[in-house]
Write a protein that holds these residues in place. Structure first.
Motif, PDB file in Angstrom:
ATOM      1  N   SER A 173     -41.131  -9.042  38.460  1.00 28.66           N
ATOM      2  CA  SER A 173     -41.838  -9.484  39.664  1.00 28.66           C
ATOM      3  C   SER A 173     -41.156  -8.933  40.909  1.00 28.66           C
ATOM      4  O   SER A 173     -39.963  -8.619  40.881  1.00 28.66           O
ATOM      5  N   PRO A 174     -41.899  -8.857  42.042  1.00 25.97           N
ATOM      6  CA  PRO A 174     -41.256  -8.459  43.294  1.00 25.97           C
ATOM      7  C   PRO A 174     -40.096  -9.378  43.665  1.00 25.97           C
ATOM      8  O   PRO A 174     -39.071  -8.904  44.168  1.00 25.97           O
ATOM      9  N   ALA A 175     -40.243 -10.674  43.381  1.00 22.77           N
ATOM     10  CA  ALA A 175     -39.172 -11.621  43.713  1.00 22.77           C
ATOM     11  C   ALA A 175     -37.888 -11.276  42.958  1.00 22.77           C
ATOM     12  O   ALA A 175     -36.785 -11.351  43.511  1.00 22.77           O
ATOM     13  N   GLN A 176     -38.031 -10.868  41.695  1.00 25.36           N
ATOM     14  CA  GLN A 176     -36.862 -10.496  40.898  1.00 25.36           C
ATOM     15  C   GLN A 176     -36.189  -9.246  41.489  1.00 25.36           C
ATOM     16  O   GLN A 176     -34.958  -9.179  41.581  1.00 25.36           O
ATOM     17  N   VAL A 177     -37.005  -8.271  41.922  1.00 26.48           N
ATOM     18  CA  VAL A 177     -36.476  -7.041  42.518  1.00 26.48           C
ATOM     19  C   VAL A 177     -35.731  -7.358  43.813  1.00 26.48           C
ATOM     20  O   VAL A 177     -34.614  -6.890  44.048  1.00 26.48           O
ATOM     21  N   ILE A 178     -36.369  -8.167  44.658  1.00 29.68           N
ATOM     22  CA  ILE A 178     -35.763  -8.513  45.945  1.00 29.68           C
ATOM     23  C   ILE A 178     -34.448  -9.272  45.735  1.00 29.68           C
ATOM     24  O   ILE A 178     -33.458  -9.029  46.428  1.00 29.68           O
ATOM     25  N   VAL A 224     -30.104   0.174  49.543  1.00 21.30           N
ATOM     26  CA  VAL A 224     -30.703  -1.163  49.482  1.00 21.30           C
ATOM     27  C   VAL A 224     -31.672  -1.349  50.655  1.00 21.30           C
ATOM     28  O   VAL A 224     -32.758  -1.924  50.499  1.00 21.30           O
ATOM     29  N   GLU A 225     -31.288  -0.854  51.826  1.00 21.47           N
ATOM     30  CA  GLU A 225     -32.165  -0.946  53.010  1.00 21.47           C
ATOM     31  C   GLU A 225     -33.519  -0.276  52.733  1.00 21.47           C
ATOM     32  O   GLU A 225     -34.579  -0.863  52.970  1.00 21.47           O
ATOM     33  N   PHE A 226     -33.486   0.946  52.212  1.00 19.09           N
ATOM     34  CA  PHE A 226     -34.734   1.654  51.899  1.00 19.09           C
ATOM     35  C   PHE A 226     -35.556   0.888  50.865  1.00 19.09           C
ATOM     36  O   PHE A 226     -36.773   0.760  50.997  1.00 19.09           O
ATOM     37  N   ALA A 227     -34.883   0.405  49.816  1.00 14.98           N
ATOM     38  CA  ALA A 227     -35.585  -0.251  48.708  1.00 14.98           C
ATOM     39  C   ALA A 227     -36.164  -1.602  49.132  1.00 14.98           C
ATOM     40  O   ALA A 227     -37.288  -1.959  48.748  1.00 14.98           O
ATOM     41  N   LEU A 228     -35.404  -2.358  49.915  1.00 13.32           N
ATOM     42  CA  LEU A 228     -35.874  -3.669  50.369  1.00 13.32           C
ATOM     43  C   LEU A 228     -37.039  -3.504  51.345  1.00 13.32           C
ATOM     44  O   LEU A 228     -38.032  -4.241  51.295  1.00 13.32           O
ATOM     45  N   TYR A 266     -39.088   2.100  45.011  1.00 15.09           N
ATOM     46  CA  TYR A 266     -37.866   2.805  45.422  1.00 15.09           C
ATOM     47  C   TYR A 266     -36.610   2.107  44.881  1.00 15.09           C
ATOM     48  O   TYR A 266     -35.586   2.757  44.673  1.00 15.09           O
ATOM     49  N   TYR A 267     -36.712   0.802  44.626  1.00 12.58           N
ATOM     50  CA  TYR A 267     -35.579   0.060  44.058  1.00 12.58           C
ATOM     51  C   TYR A 267     -35.120   0.665  42.741  1.00 12.58           C
ATOM     52  O   TYR A 267     -33.980   0.459  42.295  1.00 12.58           O
ATOM     53  N   SER A 268     -36.032   1.425  42.079  1.00  8.36           N
ATOM     54  CA  SER A 268     -35.714   1.933  40.742  1.00  8.36           C
ATOM     55  C   SER A 268     -34.479   2.837  40.746  1.00  8.36           C
ATOM     56  O   SER A 268     -33.793   2.947  39.738  1.00  8.36           O
ATOM     57  N   TYR A 269     -34.184   3.481  41.893  1.00  8.62           N
ATOM     58  CA  TYR A 269     -32.964   4.293  41.961  1.00  8.62           C
ATOM     59  C   TYR A 269     -31.728   3.420  41.727  1.00  8.62           C
ATOM     60  O   TYR A 269     -30.803   3.804  41.006  1.00  8.62           O
ATOM     61  N   LYS A 270     -31.686   2.259  42.373  1.00  9.42           N
ATOM     62  CA  LYS A 270     -30.516   1.391  42.209  1.00  9.42           C
ATOM     63  C   LYS A 270     -30.500   0.746  40.817  1.00  9.42           C
ATOM     64  O   LYS A 270     -29.439   0.628  40.194  1.00  9.42           O
ATOM     65  N   TRP A 271     -31.669   0.346  40.325  1.00  7.81           N
ATOM     66  CA  TRP A 271     -31.720  -0.262  38.990  1.00  7.81           C
ATOM     67  C   TRP A 271     -31.305   0.773  37.937  1.00  7.81           C
ATOM     68  O   TRP A 271     -30.536   0.471  37.020  1.00  7.81           O
TER      69      TRP A 271
END
Length: 680
Positions: free
Chosen positions: A290-295, A551-555, A608-613
């Motif tokens: 979910s988006p909440a889990q990503v955030i 994190v800034e870009f992904a959030l 975009y969060y996928s880079y950090k994950w």
């Protein structure tokens, strides 16, 4: 009717004939291939067509794969050799291509055929591909009817048009800028960068040194130029590209309206599909729930990185004040201050390292580790290419062809910025001929060209980028899956697709690998061990700041796609995210979002969060190599074989978490990433 001889885009006998493709070939090829794909679709949806995987594939997949390959060649040329005639031909065909694939993906007759297929009659790869296909139909609007279905199709066509225009504006705004500096302006700038700038000015019959916003020109000026005035000029031009803050005539490339319309269309699409926001739609085929889990993941990471980032900033401010007499550094000063502090602290500079990384030597080192670890041979080969600097290679094992790739390493006008891997064709046991089609990849970077007859010199960051893209290429080319929808990178969850690329980056920090990929451009001497040790000591320099930046870009991306109201004022959201996450303030005129092509034109929307994950996954996967390496650091071939078989060869034929657990024997942990980045 067009024939392959007359139209190279209709020749599927082997590799694309790039030297023969012209803009005037696009429309007739698209006409014919769309016609054939339409006929195939109508054939398979007839009542007498049995709902059988192989029968559908033999007729429909063969026709759509040909269309996809031809359009892929055109799209690739558009990215690497943009020119007015090609752009016009591409833009004329784009709405028709988008309309067909949108309609195909939402055809309820075809959806019914696939739903009627008995999974028990399929092999494991086909079952996974069928699962992806059915999910794709749902996300493609196949369960919509009437006006909502028509509107869904309109949204897809308009969104494709807008994404293309966003990309063109970013490219044109970058290419439109030029500043002709004097010798005095460039005090501190490395000689090879100055030589390239001088050559660029001379090519135009101009005096001085031509500076551009392409990264091989822009970044070294920001890092090394002593003139704060010059840095400010370039910084402002760079961060206002394609925005309302650009200077004068450059405002015609403003992407603001495009961004707002795209976000509104994505929200409308989500509503039509029954989701609260586009973030939810984006995550359906990803690992995250979910988006909440990503955030929550991003905020946890930001919390862990923040103390390190705050320490980084304290160090920078103190050094700027005490050593550079800069009491109030501005945004355009930080790269320069950072480079000066790194040189002072670790007694080396990127420019000291660069002569040891000529592109041919780096490639030789990359190929050596890949050949050793994954038990393959890489050989130079011949193929029709789009530019003289492009090279072509084949990958074999025991004389058997596994895959091939084009390497396009150098920056030039008309070429999209950044670096990427794309597929020219996928591995597939073809249902029409029974022959095994081997995969072909494009590997594209934007390195500075060589000057004065010398080969291109890479920074260590450049070398890391090359390894990164090659990791994607290996994922695509070493696959052993025969079903093209789940072979290679196809069907891999988007937040796991960066695992093999980020995994490969680690080898750029291994002495056992690095010593084979360095040779001083003038003397041929390998990188001195003492210099490598300094690089290693500086490896996690500003890791806290770098992590917060990502994190800034992904959030920003995830909130933008889960809070629909923010679409009306994208900048206000970016400012809010920066206030929460960033420790270095950005000027009010900074318009980073206006060239954030990953999320507006590159498939990473709410992803975009996928880079950090994927960094979590890749760091943990690489830890297995650290645990099994020889005493001198040489990686274990046995571990390489297990990694290849568990991750690279299976592609998207099973969920990424299953592949990771098959390799590591457990679920991933964030610990290895924090340790690798010095934030444990």
């Amino acid at each position: 009717m067009n024939t392959p001889a007359a139209n190279p885009l209709l020749d599927f006998s082997d590799l694309p004939r790039f030297d023969a493709i012209r803009p005037e070939h696009v429309a007739p090829a698209v006409d014919q291939l769309l016609q054939e794909a339409e006929a195939a679709l109508e054939c398979v949806v007839q009542p007498e067509q049995a709902p059988e995987w192989s029968a559908l594939s033999r007729t429909l997949d063969v026709a759509t794969e040909r269309l996809g390959r031809a359009w892929g060649a055109v799209s690739h040329l558009k990215a690497v050799m943009d020119a007015p005639e090609l752009r016009a031909a591409y833009n004329e065909a784009l709405p028709r291509i988008t309309e067909f694939f949108t309609r195909l993906g939402s055809d309820e007759r075809l959806y019914a055929k696939y739903k009627a297929i008995d999974p028990a009659q399929l092999n494991a790869e086909q079952r996974e591909a069928l699962k992806h296909t059915l999910r794709g139909f749902v996300l493609g609007g196949a369960e919509l009817t009437g006006e909502p279905k028509a509107r869904f199709a309109q949204i897809q066509e308009r969104a494709a048009e807008l994404a293309q225009k966003f990309s063109e504006n970013a490219l044109d705004a970058t290419d439109a800028f030029a500043h002709y500096a004097s010798e005095a302006d460039l005090a501190g700038v490395p000689d090879d960068v100055k030589a390239a700038a001088r050559a660029a000015a001379q090519a135009e019959g101009r005096e001085g040194y031509k500076l551009s916003l392409q990264l091989p020109s822009y970044l070294p000026v920001m890092q090394f130029a002593k003139s704060s005035t010059l840095r400010q000029l370039l910084y402002r031009a760079y961060v206002t590209r394609a925005s309302d803050q650009a200077e004068g005539d450059a405002r015609r490339f403003d992407n603001g309206d495009i961004m707002r319309e795209l976000l509104a269309l994505r929200q409308e699409e989500a509503a039509l599909l029954g989701y609260a926001n586009f973030g939810e739609v984006s995550l359906v085929p990803k690992m995250a729930d979910s988006p909440a889990q990503v955030i929550a993941f991003l905020r946890e990471l930001a919390g862990k990185a923040r103390p390190f980032a705050e320490r980084d900033v304290r160090d920078l401010r103190e050094f700027a004040r005490a050593t550079l007499a800069l009491n109030d550094p501005q945004a355009w000063d930080w790269p320069y201050v950072g480079e000066q502090l790194k040189e002072a602290r670790y007694a080396f500079s990127e420019q000291e390292v660069k002569p040891y990384f000529p592109l041919p030597k780096v490639l030789a080192g990359l190929f050596k580790i890949v050949e050793t670890l994954f038990e393959v041979d890489i050989r130079r080969d011949h193929a029709s290419v789009w530019h003289p600097s492009v090279e072509f290679y084949r990958i074999e094992r025991e004389g058997r062809l596994l895959g091939q790739f084009y390497l396009d390493p150098l920056a030039r006008t008309g070429k999209r910025g950044g670096a990427w891997m794309d597929d020219a064709r996928a591995r597939w046991l073809r249902p029409d001929t029974g022959a095994l089609q081997t995969p072909v990849a494009y590997l594209v970077c934007n390195f500075a060209s060589g000057v004065d007859g010398k080969p291109p010199l890479l920074t260590h960051d450049d070398a890391t980028t090359l390894f990164h893209e090659f990791g994607h290429g290996l994922h695509h080319m070493l696959t052993q899956v025969a079903e093209h929808d789940v072979s290679g990178i196809s069907g891999v969850e988007w937040d796991a697709v960066e695992l093999p690329s980020q995994f490969m980056e680690n080898f750029c920090w291994e002495w056992s690998v690095l010593r084979h990929m360095t040779a001083h451009v003038d003397t041929g001497e390998p990188l001195p061990r003492a210099l490598f040790d300094k690089m290693l000591a500086a490896r996690n320099y500003q890791a806290g700041l770098q992590t917060l930046r990502q994190v800034e870009f992904a959030l920003f991306d995830m909130r933008l796609h889960t809070e629909p109201a923010t679409a009306q004022d994208v900048q206000a959201l970016l400012d809010a995210v920066r206030a929460e996450v960033a420790v270095l303030p950005a000027p009010a005129f900074n318009r980073m979002a206006h060239t954030f092509s990953h999320i507006f034109a590159g498939g990473y929307a709410a992803g975009y969060y996928s880079y950090k994950w994927a960094e979590v996954l890749s760091a943990d996967a690489y830890a297995a190599f650290e645990e099994s390496a020889a005493a001198d650091g040489t990686p274990s071939v046995e571990t390489g074989r297990r990694y290849r078989q568990a991750i690279l060869e299976v592609g998207g034929s099973r969920p990424a978490m299953e592949s990771f657990k098959a390799f590591r024997g457990r679920e991933p942990s964030i610990d290895a990433l924090l340790r690798h980045q010095g934030m444990a």
